[in-house]
Motif scaffolding. Structure first.
Motif, PDB file in Angstrom:
ATOM      1  N   GLY A 263     109.122 125.408 -41.075  1.00  0.00           N
ATOM      2  CA  GLY A 263     110.032 124.537 -40.320  1.00  0.00           C
ATOM      3  C   GLY A 263     109.534 124.319 -38.978  1.00  0.00           C
ATOM      4  O   GLY A 263     110.131 123.868 -37.997  1.00  0.00           O
ATOM      5  N   PHE A 264     108.386 124.556 -38.512  1.00  0.00           N
ATOM      6  CA  PHE A 264     107.767 124.469 -37.201  1.00  0.00           C
ATOM      7  C   PHE A 264     106.126 124.451 -37.430  1.00  0.00           C
ATOM      8  O   PHE A 264     105.702 124.958 -38.240  1.00  0.00           O
ATOM      9  N   THR A 265     105.589 123.908 -36.085  1.00  0.00           N
ATOM     10  CA  THR A 265     104.112 124.013 -36.217  1.00  0.00           C
ATOM     11  C   THR A 265     103.532 125.535 -35.913  1.00  0.00           C
ATOM     12  O   THR A 265     103.888 126.009 -34.809  1.00  0.00           O
ATOM     13  N   THR A 266     102.960 126.183 -36.714  1.00  0.00           N
ATOM     14  CA  THR A 266     102.636 127.387 -36.640  1.00  0.00           C
ATOM     15  C   THR A 266     101.461 127.762 -35.725  1.00  0.00           C
ATOM     16  O   THR A 266     101.195 128.740 -35.549  1.00  0.00           O
ATOM     17  N   ARG A 267     100.469 126.584 -35.737  1.00  0.00           N
ATOM     18  CA  ARG A 267      99.096 126.954 -35.050  1.00  0.00           C
ATOM     19  C   ARG A 267      98.997 125.974 -33.963  1.00  0.00           C
ATOM     20  O   ARG A 267      99.315 124.888 -33.847  1.00  0.00           O
ATOM     21  N   GLY A 268      98.063 126.143 -32.877  1.00  0.00           N
ATOM     22  CA  GLY A 268      97.937 125.301 -31.768  1.00  0.00           C
ATOM     23  C   GLY A 268      97.872 126.132 -30.683  1.00  0.00           C
ATOM     24  O   GLY A 268      98.533 127.183 -30.301  1.00  0.00           O
TER      25      GLY A 268
END
Ligand SMILES: Nc1ncnc2c1ncn2[C@@H]1O[C@H](COP(=O)(O)OP(=O)(O)OP(=O)(O)O)[C@@H](O)[C@H]1O
Ligand SMILES: [Mg+2]
Length: 374
Positions: A263-268
């Motif tokens: 449910g969210f952007t895990t990388r970056g």
């Protein structure tokens, strides 16, 4: 840089207050809750367009008032500058959200907070900063970002664009819980995040490389030559061997399925960190309390030198209650680093270590600031 005049109107506990600090060391003293930190917060607001202790601008408006005003006149290496910030709440602000925070630079309304970056240079140092090493990664990311905004004004916009793309990608990913998402739209946000994120990561790496060299020197002195400090950028996505933009793009594409599941952007770069070692030892995990505080102090003191190097002038130092937190040797190191900077220092009493070096003394009491003639 030197602040000549600071004016507060309806800001926190101040109805109206004005001070004219001297160059060198200015001590603001007063009891707890007298309003000392409020003054430093106002200066920080003019330099970075936000508070150092809240993300809710409206909190800074005096209770029961519809607006607040902070103004600074400063001598800088680009001449005499004025920065003014007006905060508004209530009907007028509700009608036009852009008016909730108005920024004026040299009396001209600025349309973006980004325009403010680099106009005034300040370094804030509060007891929480001594916890920089043991705090969570977001605190260290904020440390990098705040500095980069002042060192490279264009960084602010880049980081804001990255965060906007990240918010859009997260919103899309949340939709995937109910409806299948369009892979082309997801790809568009991946591209946008990669493009803006690459600039964020490159800037952070360069910043940490510069800071690290200075921090090692400072730390060696603080530890009496006993400890070797390594502070380094820990990007969430490795880009040593390749172009940052491609590295981010690939990582985002590869993690799409997991991101949708979680449910969210895990990388970056929004998950970057700073690594801190003494010799081979990870200070965040294994350092003693004293080692962690000294390492944090080294990093903060290095900021001053770095701003001097890059911007070519000394920042104004905002030292909130920190002397009482440091032992004598570290107090001395701090005062040496502050040499040549205008400094606003808060304490509950005058019996501070800096007493014999003071240029001016201000008593803070009941929303008033009074200069004490000595
Ligand atoms: N929006 C506001 N409107 C009016 N008063 C406020 C507002 N926000 C904070 N205050 C008041 O400001 C005071 C705290 O000010 P500040 O944090 O500057 O104190 P301080 O002198 O730094 O104290 P300490 O020594 O404990 O750090 C409190 O009395 C608080 O109620
Ligand atoms: Mg305080």
């Amino acid at each position: 840089m030197r602040i000549r005049k600071l004016t507060l109107n309806g800001f926190r506990s101040y109805d109206r207050a004005e001070i004219a600090p001297e160059s060198g060391l200015n001590l603001l003293y007063g009891a707890n809750a007298a309003g000392k930190t409020n003054v430093l917060e106002a200066v920080f607001l003019c330099a970075l367009g936000r508070s150092h202790r809240t993300s809710k601008d409206q909190e800074m408006i005096g209770h029961g008032l519809s607006g607040a005003y902070v103004g600074i006149e400063a001598e800088t290496n680009t001449g005499l500058r004025t920065v003014e910030i007006k905060l508004r709440t209530g009907d007028a602000a509700a009608k036009n959200p852009k008016d909730r925070k108005q920024i004026f630079i040299d009396r001209q309304r600025a349309d973006k907070a980004g325009d403010l970056m680099g106009v005034l240079n300040v370094v804030m140092f509060s007891p929480e900063d001594l916890a920089l090493v043991k705090a969570s990664p977001d605190v260290r990311r904020r440390f990098m970002d705040m500095e980069l905004c002042q060192l490279r004004p264009a960084y602010y916009r880049k980081a804001a664009m990255y965060n906007a793309a990240l918010r859009q990608r997260n919103a899309l990913i949340k939709e995937a819980f109910s409806d299948p998402i369009d892979p082309e739209v997801l790809d568009m946000w991946n591209v946008q995040m990669a493009r803006t994120g690459a600039e964020v990561m490159r800037a952070r790496r360069e910043f940490m490389d510069q800071l690290s060299t200075i921090a090692s020197d400072v730390h060696r002195r603080l530890s009496g030559g006993r400890e070797q400090l390594f502070a380094f950028y820990e990007p969430n996505i490795d880009f040593d061997e390749r172009d940052a933009e491609y590295a981010i793009y690939d990582a985002l594409a590869a993690s799409a399925e997991e991101d949708i599941r979680r449910g969210f952007t895990t990388r970056g770069p929004h998950r970057d960190d700073i690594g801190i070692k003494l010799g081979e030892t990870d200070v965040k995990v294994y350092g003693s309390q004293g080692q962690q505080r000294t390492a944090a102090l080294s990093l903060k003191l290095s900021e001053i030198a770095l701003i001097r190097d890059v911007v070519g002038e000394s920042p104004v130092l905002l030292l909130d209650d920190v002397l009482s937190e440091l032992d004598e040797e570290r107090q001395k190191a701090l005062m040496n680093s502050a040499f040549g900077c205008q400094c606003l220092l808060t304490a509950t009493g005058v019996e501070s270590a800096a007493k014999d070096k003071l240029a001016a003394l201000f008593e803070v009491r009941d929303g008033n600031i009074t200069k004490i003639n000595r």
